[in-house]
Write a protein that holds these residues in place. Structure first.
Motif, short mmCIF file in Angstrom:
data_model
loop_
_atom_site.label_atom_id
_atom_site.label_comp_id
_atom_site.label_asym_id
_atom_site.label_seq_id
_atom_site.Cartn_x
_atom_site.Cartn_y
_atom_site.Cartn_z
N ALA A 1 46.81 38.31 46.31
CA ALA A 1 46.93 37.56 47.55
C ALA A 1 46.09 38.20 48.65
O ALA A 1 45.40 37.50 49.40
CB ALA A 1 48.40 37.49 47.99
N ALA A 2 46.12 39.52 48.75
CA ALA A 2 45.32 40.22 49.76
C ALA A 2 43.83 39.99 49.53
O ALA A 2 43.08 39.71 50.47
CB ALA A 2 45.65 41.72 49.76
N ARG A 3 43.41 40.07 48.28
CA ARG A 3 41.99 39.86 47.96
C ARG A 3 41.57 38.43 48.27
O ARG A 3 40.48 38.20 48.82
CB ARG A 3 41.72 40.22 46.50
CG ARG A 3 41.78 41.70 46.23
CD ARG A 3 41.64 42.03 44.73
NE ARG A 3 41.85 43.43 44.49
CZ ARG A 3 40.90 44.37 44.63
NH1 ARG A 3 39.68 44.02 44.98
NH2 ARG A 3 41.18 45.63 44.39
N ALA A 4 42.41 37.46 47.93
CA ALA A 4 42.09 36.06 48.21
C ALA A 4 42.02 35.82 49.72
O ALA A 4 41.12 35.12 50.21
CB ALA A 4 43.12 35.14 47.56
N PHE A 5 42.96 36.41 50.46
CA PHE A 5 42.94 36.28 51.92
C PHE A 5 41.66 36.88 52.47
O PHE A 5 40.99 36.27 53.31
CB PHE A 5 44.17 36.97 52.53
CG PHE A 5 44.17 36.94 54.04
CD1 PHE A 5 44.65 35.83 54.72
CD2 PHE A 5 43.67 38.00 54.78
CE1 PHE A 5 44.63 35.79 56.12
CE2 PHE A 5 43.64 37.97 56.16
CZ PHE A 5 44.13 36.86 56.83
N GLN A 6 41.33 38.08 52.05
CA GLN A 6 40.12 38.74 52.54
C GLN A 6 38.88 37.92 52.23
O GLN A 6 38.03 37.72 53.10
CB GLN A 6 40.01 40.14 51.92
CG GLN A 6 41.05 41.10 52.45
CD GLN A 6 41.15 42.38 51.65
OE1 GLN A 6 40.85 42.43 50.45
NE2 GLN A 6 41.59 43.45 52.31
N SER A 7 38.79 37.43 51.02
CA SER A 7 37.64 36.61 50.63
C SER A 7 37.55 35.34 51.46
O SER A 7 36.48 34.96 51.94
CB SER A 7 37.74 36.28 49.14
OG SER A 7 36.68 35.44 48.75
N GLY A 8 38.68 34.70 51.67
CA GLY A 8 38.73 33.45 52.42
C GLY A 8 38.50 33.60 53.91
O GLY A 8 38.27 32.61 54.61
N HIS A 9 38.57 34.82 54.41
CA HIS A 9 38.41 35.06 55.85
C HIS A 9 37.22 35.95 56.18
O HIS A 9 37.14 36.52 57.27
CB HIS A 9 39.71 35.63 56.43
CG HIS A 9 40.80 34.63 56.48
ND1 HIS A 9 41.61 34.35 55.40
CD2 HIS A 9 41.20 33.78 57.46
CE1 HIS A 9 42.46 33.40 55.72
NE2 HIS A 9 42.24 33.03 56.96
N GLY A 10 36.30 36.08 55.23
CA GLY A 10 35.05 36.79 55.50
C GLY A 10 35.20 38.29 55.67
O GLY A 10 34.37 38.92 56.33
#
Length: 124
Positions: A97-106
């Motif tokens: 979830a943290a990785r997906a959030f980071q990826s999705g928010h640049g």
């Protein structure tokens, strides 16, 4: 105020020693805990969790971390729809979830919820 950001703040206040319930309701106990935290850290005591208080509350969490600080990150990740279990254990679901959030928010993708990730989670 009510909601997930209040609950995340409550978990972080608990991490820092407050004896409050993390119920998402900013009531008298949360107000008192916030003021106590602000006073102990030498901030202006207004009982509001603004940018300075958030900055002092957040701590880096990552794979293997556990506790109320992780619960706070999990609540915020859920607020954005990333869905990790709020169990206080930074396992593979929270890491994803943290990785997906980071990826999705640049953001840089490292799976750690550090200052930049926290800022994006609580500042949005």
């Amino acid at each position: 105020m009510t909601g997930p950001s209040v609950q995340a703040a409550q978990y972080l206040l608990r991490y820092h020693g407050a004896s409050i319930t993390a119920d998402g309701q900013f009531g008298p106990a949360t107000l008192a805990a916030t003021k106590s935290f602000q006073s102990a850290d030498g901030f202006g005591v207004d009982g509001q969790i603004g940018p300075q208080t958030w900055s002092a509350l957040i701590v880096q969490v990552q794979a293997g971390s556990s506790g109320d600080d992780v619960r706070a990150a999990q609540v915020e990740l859920n607020r954005f729809g990333y869905g990790p279990a709020v169990d206080g254990s930074f396992g593979s679901g929270t890491d994803s979830a943290a990785r997906a959030f980071q990826s999705g928010h640049g953001l840089g993708v490292d799976g750690q919820v550090g200052p930049q990730t926290w800022q994006m989670l609580v500042g949005s």
